[in-house]
Scaffold this motif. Sequence first.
Motif, PDB file in Angstrom:
ATOM      1  N   ARG A 163       7.777   6.487 -10.657  1.00  0.00           N
ATOM      2  CA  ARG A 163       7.508   6.273  -9.237  1.00  0.00           C
ATOM      3  C   ARG A 163       8.155   4.965  -8.779  1.00  0.00           C
ATOM      4  O   ARG A 163       8.059   3.948  -9.453  1.00  0.00           O
TER       5      ARG A 163
ATOM      6  N   SER B  24       3.542  12.138   4.567  1.00  0.00           N
ATOM      7  CA  SER B  24       4.157  13.054   3.595  1.00  0.00           C
ATOM      8  C   SER B  24       5.478  13.551   4.148  1.00  0.00           C
ATOM      9  O   SER B  24       5.739  13.455   5.348  1.00  0.00           O
TER      10      SER B  24
ATOM     11  N   TYR C 175       8.781   1.874   4.563  1.00  0.00           N
ATOM     12  CA  TYR C 175       8.189   2.012   3.230  1.00  0.00           C
ATOM     13  C   TYR C 175       8.543   3.384   2.689  1.00  0.00           C
ATOM     14  O   TYR C 175       8.498   4.374   3.423  1.00  0.00           O
ATOM     15  N   THR C 176       8.862   3.468   1.412  1.00  0.00           N
ATOM     16  CA  THR C 176       9.016   4.765   0.748  1.00  0.00           C
ATOM     17  C   THR C 176       8.356   4.708  -0.621  1.00  0.00           C
ATOM     18  O   THR C 176       8.317   3.660  -1.262  1.00  0.00           O
ATOM     19  N   LEU C 177       7.849   5.837  -1.044  1.00  0.00           N
ATOM     20  CA  LEU C 177       7.315   6.008  -2.389  1.00  0.00           C
ATOM     21  C   LEU C 177       7.919   7.299  -2.904  1.00  0.00           C
ATOM     22  O   LEU C 177       7.730   8.366  -2.301  1.00  0.00           O
TER      23      LEU C 177
ATOM     24  N   ARG D 164       0.852  -1.184   0.000  1.00  0.00           N
ATOM     25  CA  ARG D 164       0.000   0.000   0.000  1.00  0.00           C
ATOM     26  C   ARG D 164       0.887   1.233   0.000  1.00  0.00           C
ATOM     27  O   ARG D 164       2.088   1.130   0.233  1.00  0.00           O
ATOM     28  N   ASP D 165       0.297   2.376  -0.259  1.00  0.00           N
ATOM     29  CA  ASP D 165       1.077   3.611  -0.212  1.00  0.00           C
ATOM     30  C   ASP D 165       1.440   3.936   1.232  1.00  0.00           C
ATOM     31  O   ASP D 165       0.622   3.756   2.140  1.00  0.00           O
TER      32      ASP D 165
ATOM     33  N   VAL E 104       3.592  13.258  -4.185  1.00  0.00           N
ATOM     34  CA  VAL E 104       3.942  11.872  -4.498  1.00  0.00           C
ATOM     35  C   VAL E 104       4.819  11.234  -3.423  1.00  0.00           C
ATOM     36  O   VAL E 104       4.589  10.099  -3.017  1.00  0.00           O
ATOM     37  N   HIS E 105       5.841  11.927  -2.960  1.00  0.00           N
ATOM     38  CA  HIS E 105       6.806  11.340  -2.027  1.00  0.00           C
ATOM     39  C   HIS E 105       6.146  11.067  -0.682  1.00  0.00           C
ATOM     40  O   HIS E 105       5.579  11.964  -0.065  1.00  0.00           O
ATOM     41  N   ARG E 106       6.230   9.814  -0.251  1.00  0.00           N
ATOM     42  CA  ARG E 106       5.611   9.395   1.000  1.00  0.00           C
ATOM     43  C   ARG E 106       6.563   8.434   1.716  1.00  0.00           C
ATOM     44  O   ARG E 106       7.429   7.830   1.094  1.00  0.00           O
TER      45      ARG E 106
ATOM     46  N   TRP F 161       8.383   2.419  -5.447  1.00  0.00           N
ATOM     47  CA  TRP F 161       7.851   2.004  -4.166  1.00  0.00           C
ATOM     48  C   TRP F 161       8.846   1.021  -3.579  1.00  0.00           C
ATOM     49  O   TRP F 161       9.206   0.033  -4.228  1.00  0.00           O
TER      50      TRP F 161
END
Length: 168
Positions: free
Chosen positions: A99, A14, A91-93, A9-10, A80-82, A101
């Motif tokens: 993109r 933020s 976890y990083t996005l 998952r995302d 976008v960056h999470r 993940w």
Amino acid sequence: MSTPAPPVRDPAWSLSRSAIGLWVTEGVIGTLVYGALVAVFVLFVPDGGPVPVLRWLLPTLLAVYAVTAIGVRPRVRFRVHRWEVTGEAVYTLTGWLTRTWTLVPISRIQTVDVTRGVLQQLFGLATVAVLTASSQGTVRVLHLEADVAQRVADDLARRAELVRDEAT
């Protein structure tokens, strides 16, 4: 007993809103550097050169770059960056065009570092680098507030050490 795989998952969090200011500043610096190069070309290359179209094309491309680097890219990147740290993984996005993940299990963490570049220091930001033994190398959680970055790094280092102690 194996640990269940974390959900795909995302990530929940933020980056700091100050990251937008940092990215805008980077865009301004890049625009100034490219602008100086374009100015040198436009001012010092003779009019009748082999590529006269570049006299108007380069300033136009510079304007497009400036609008993108200063006005668009920082805000899109912020959306976008999470990132997230759970009991099982980091976890990083990342990425605004491509993109990426990434999930790093706590058990794979070897080292956790906090770095602060010059511009990051001006904006009160820091990056947490999570180093693993995998071929992917280092996973970075960019542009967190400096105190948050230090707490995250301390927590990750403590949890990684606990996992190593349990394994022995």
